[in-house]
Design a protein around this motif. Sequence first.
Motif, PDB file in Angstrom:
ATOM      1  N   GLN A   2       0.879  -1.055  -0.010  1.00  0.00           N
ATOM      2  CA  GLN A   2       0.173  -0.135  -0.013  1.00  0.00           C
ATOM      3  C   GLN A   2       1.042   1.270   0.003  1.00  0.00           C
ATOM      4  O   GLN A   2       2.053   1.250   0.501  1.00  0.00           O
ATOM      5  N   LEU A   3       0.481   2.175  -0.695  1.00  0.00           N
ATOM      6  CA  LEU A   3       1.309   3.439  -0.763  1.00  0.00           C
ATOM      7  C   LEU A   3       0.380   4.756  -0.472  1.00  0.00           C
ATOM      8  O   LEU A   3      -0.762   4.940  -0.529  1.00  0.00           O
ATOM      9  N   CYS A  21       6.215   9.416  -0.458  1.00  0.00           N
ATOM     10  CA  CYS A  21       5.292   8.507  -0.383  1.00  0.00           C
ATOM     11  C   CYS A  21       5.732   7.210   0.133  1.00  0.00           C
ATOM     12  O   CYS A  21       6.833   6.713   0.180  1.00  0.00           O
ATOM     13  N   ALA A  22       5.049   6.825   1.299  1.00  0.00           N
ATOM     14  CA  ALA A  22       5.450   5.872   2.064  1.00  0.00           C
ATOM     15  C   ALA A  22       4.785   4.475   2.055  1.00  0.00           C
ATOM     16  O   ALA A  22       3.388   4.501   1.740  1.00  0.00           O
ATOM     17  N   ALA A  23       5.515   3.282   1.672  1.00  0.00           N
ATOM     18  CA  ALA A  23       5.057   2.105   1.452  1.00  0.00           C
ATOM     19  C   ALA A  23       4.941   1.133   2.697  1.00  0.00           C
ATOM     20  O   ALA A  23       5.422   1.254   3.490  1.00  0.00           O
ATOM     21  N   SER A  24       3.989   0.445   2.657  1.00  0.00           N
ATOM     22  CA  SER A  24       3.691  -0.595   3.698  1.00  0.00           C
ATOM     23  C   SER A  24       3.422  -2.109   3.078  1.00  0.00           C
ATOM     24  O   SER A  24       3.094  -2.008   1.995  1.00  0.00           O
ATOM     25  N   GLY A  25       3.302  -2.992   3.899  1.00  0.00           N
ATOM     26  CA  GLY A  25       3.379  -4.360   3.442  1.00  0.00           C
ATOM     27  C   GLY A  25       4.827  -4.908   3.197  1.00  0.00           C
ATOM     28  O   GLY A  25       5.584  -4.683   3.688  1.00  0.00           O
ATOM     29  N   SER A  26       4.594  -5.476   1.934  1.00  0.00           N
ATOM     30  CA  SER A  26       5.868  -6.293   1.527  1.00  0.00           C
ATOM     31  C   SER A  26       6.832  -5.207   0.998  1.00  0.00           C
ATOM     32  O   SER A  26       7.289  -5.304  -0.313  1.00  0.00           O
ATOM     33  N   THR A  96       4.800   1.858  -7.590  1.00  0.00           N
ATOM     34  CA  THR A  96       6.028   1.129  -7.424  1.00  0.00           C
ATOM     35  C   THR A  96       5.828  -0.230  -8.405  1.00  0.00           C
ATOM     36  O   THR A  96       4.774  -0.636  -8.854  1.00  0.00           O
ATOM     37  N   ASN A  97       6.769  -0.918  -8.509  1.00  0.00           N
ATOM     38  CA  ASN A  97       6.750  -2.293  -9.184  1.00  0.00           C
ATOM     39  C   ASN A  97       7.372  -3.213  -8.108  1.00  0.00           C
ATOM     40  O   ASN A  97       8.093  -2.778  -7.260  1.00  0.00           O
ATOM     41  N   TYR A 104       1.740  -0.894  -7.958  1.00  0.00           N
ATOM     42  CA  TYR A 104       0.814  -0.458  -7.048  1.00  0.00           C
ATOM     43  C   TYR A 104       0.665   1.041  -7.469  1.00  0.00           C
ATOM     44  O   TYR A 104       1.863   1.648  -7.647  1.00  0.00           O
ATOM     45  N   TRP A 105      -0.397   1.980  -7.166  1.00  0.00           N
ATOM     46  CA  TRP A 105      -0.504   3.299  -7.023  1.00  0.00           C
ATOM     47  C   TRP A 105      -0.870   3.725  -5.800  1.00  0.00           C
ATOM     48  O   TRP A 105      -1.711   3.177  -5.097  1.00  0.00           O
TER      49      TRP A 105
END
Length: 115
Positions: A2-3, A21-26, A96-97, A104-105
């Motif tokens: 998630q972004l 932009c912070a990613a969460s999850g894997s 991201t890829n 993901y957007w």
Amino acid sequence: VQLQASGGGLVQAGGTLSLSCAASGSIFSITDMHWYRQAPGKERELVAAITRGGSTNYADSAKGRFTISRDNAKGTVYLQMNSLKPEDTAVYYCHTNTLRGLAYWGQGTLVTVSS
């Protein structure tokens, strides 16, 4: 993955803004990270990209004014925008890829540059 993007706002021409932009999850699976933007009535366009190793690429409109960076440990990508112009007004999206070939957007953050 998630972004969550943040940092947009209203700025005068010539000003600066910093997006994150912070990613969460894997986040370990994230490879390239990007910033796109979409201005009213226009197609979404790539602004800047950065690989996991830190190699960067910019749209001609962003070269010399914008800087993309990332923190792999935090799964976060940044976009420092300097010398902003009214034509930079748009909704900015992170993207991201992943190692599995998924994409993901983020939800988008509005940047408005007044003249």
